[in-house]
Design an enzyme around this catalytic site. Structure first.
Site, short mmCIF file in Angstrom:
data_model
loop_
_atom_site.label_atom_id
_atom_site.label_comp_id
_atom_site.label_asym_id
_atom_site.label_seq_id
_atom_site.Cartn_x
_atom_site.Cartn_y
_atom_site.Cartn_z
N SER A 158 -12.52 27.74 -87.22
CA SER A 158 -11.66 27.07 -88.21
C SER A 158 -12.32 25.81 -88.79
O SER A 158 -12.85 24.97 -88.06
CB SER A 158 -10.32 26.68 -87.59
OG SER A 158 -9.59 25.91 -88.52
N SER B 259 -10.48 23.73 -90.58
CA SER B 259 -9.38 22.79 -90.80
C SER B 259 -9.69 21.38 -90.29
O SER B 259 -9.41 20.40 -90.99
CB SER B 259 -8.09 23.29 -90.16
OG SER B 259 -7.63 24.42 -90.85
N THR C 179 -2.70 29.37 -86.64
CA THR C 179 -3.46 30.49 -87.20
C THR C 179 -3.33 31.71 -86.29
O THR C 179 -2.54 31.72 -85.35
CB THR C 179 -4.92 30.05 -87.53
OG1 THR C 179 -5.56 31.12 -88.20
CG2 THR C 179 -5.71 29.66 -86.30
N LYS D 43 1.18 32.97 -85.85
CA LYS D 43 2.03 32.60 -87.00
C LYS D 43 3.45 33.14 -86.88
O LYS D 43 4.39 32.54 -87.39
CB LYS D 43 1.39 33.09 -88.31
CG LYS D 43 0.16 32.27 -88.70
CD LYS D 43 -0.40 32.67 -90.04
CE LYS D 43 -1.62 31.80 -90.34
NZ LYS D 43 -2.16 32.00 -91.66
N VAL E 171 -9.64 37.31 -98.99
CA VAL E 171 -9.05 36.16 -98.30
C VAL E 171 -10.12 35.46 -97.45
O VAL E 171 -10.05 34.26 -97.20
CB VAL E 171 -7.86 36.63 -97.44
CG1 VAL E 171 -7.30 35.50 -96.60
CG2 VAL E 171 -6.75 37.21 -98.32
N GLY F 233 -11.69 33.46 -100.49
CA GLY F 233 -10.49 32.75 -100.06
C GLY F 233 -10.62 31.24 -99.90
O GLY F 233 -9.72 30.60 -99.36
#
Ligand code: ATR
Length: 262
Positions: A14, A16, A61, A65, A208, A231
């Site tokens: 990730s 993020s 994630t 979810k 994506v 994505g």
């Protein structure tokens, strides 16, 4: 110092934390954003930590979810309909689950100037992100949404949530204006969907996946003369919306931000 997290299994890949920590720094916010690989059994303790304000916000994630929903007090309308939560925050004493993937997808498509209205969209896959994509496509008034998934039962489950979608068998390629790869095929560099797109041209291929930046799906779309996009912007926009919810600040999306994800 406030603490934020992305949870998943796996979560190592990730981006993020890089993105959120960049915005935290630029906006001089006293916070840190980390990632945590957790098991099902650890979800309960995580919720306790959020309620105790030891953690101030969480991104969720794969594969949590949907699973996280039973631990939350309230859901936004979008999270409820899609049965999918990617952003958690506290509001007064309530733990709220929201879904910023929907708007993230919508904004990424709007950027391309491709008008979804009255278009036929073929979605490959029926995993965690697909309800959010279907919700956004409905909102943008697609005329037909067709879902194809290797395991048909999962596509049929999706039809319970969204009655208007049609299902085709895996391997069938009906006519479409836009095709979306929402499977995990392509995350590993040499993976291929093994579908024949040689007769498809002047259409729109959306993947994506953003890492790698060009999957074999996008490569073959491009090769046969189609417009392609990955994505990356969806990922940035969903993070942008979560950041705004948590910090009440709208961070900038500039070249530096895009570079973090490229
Ligand atoms: P989950 O299935 O747990 O929701 P996901 O990463 O959100 O996980 O979704 C993965 C998607 O990629 C699924 O649609 C999956 O299809 P299945 O439902 O049949 O498992 C799809 N997928 C993964 N590997 C695939 C492959 N080799 N060929 C086709 N589809 C594949």
């Amino acid at each position: 110092m406030k603490k934020y997290l992305v949870i998943g299994k796996p979560v190592d890949h990730s981006l993020s934390p890089q993105l959120h920590n960049y915005w935290i720094k630029i906006n001089k916010i006293n916070a840190i954003y980390d990632k945590k690989d957790i098991d099902d059994a650890e979800l309960k303790d995580l919720i306790i930590d959020i309620k105790d304000r030891k953690i101030n916000g969480v991104n969720v994630t794969v594969p949590y979810k949907k699973k996280i929903i039973s631990y939350l007090d309230e859901l936004s309308e979008e999270a409820k309909i899609t049965e999918s939560v990617n952003t958690i925050f506290m509001e007064e004493d309530k733990l709220i689950g929201h879904n910023t993937d929907i708007k993230g997808f919508e904004l990424s498509v709007r950027d391309t100037n491709f008008d979804i209205k009255k278009k036929t969209i073929l979605i490959l896959g029926a995993g965690g992100v697909v309800p959010s994509i279907v919700y956004a496509l409905n909102k943008m008034q697609a005329s037909q949404i067709i879902v194809s998934n290797r395991t048909k039962e999962k596509a049929l489950y999706l039809k319970n949530l969204f009655k208007k979608i049609s299902i085709v068998n895996w391997g069938e390629i009906p006519n479409f204006d836009m095709i979306i790869n929402a499977t995990s095929v392509g995350l590993k560099e040499n993976e291929d969907l093994k579908l024949d797109f040689s007769k498809v041209e002047n259409k729109f291929f959306y993947d994506v996946i953003y890492n790698p930046s060009e999957t074999n799906f996008l490569k073959s779309g491009k090769k046969f003369g189609n417009k392609t996009i990955n994505g990356k912007m969806m990922f940035i926009y969903q993070a942008h919306l979560a950041f705004k919810i948590w910090h009440n600040v709208e961070p900038k999306i500039n070249d530096e931000v895009i570079k973090i994800v490229s």
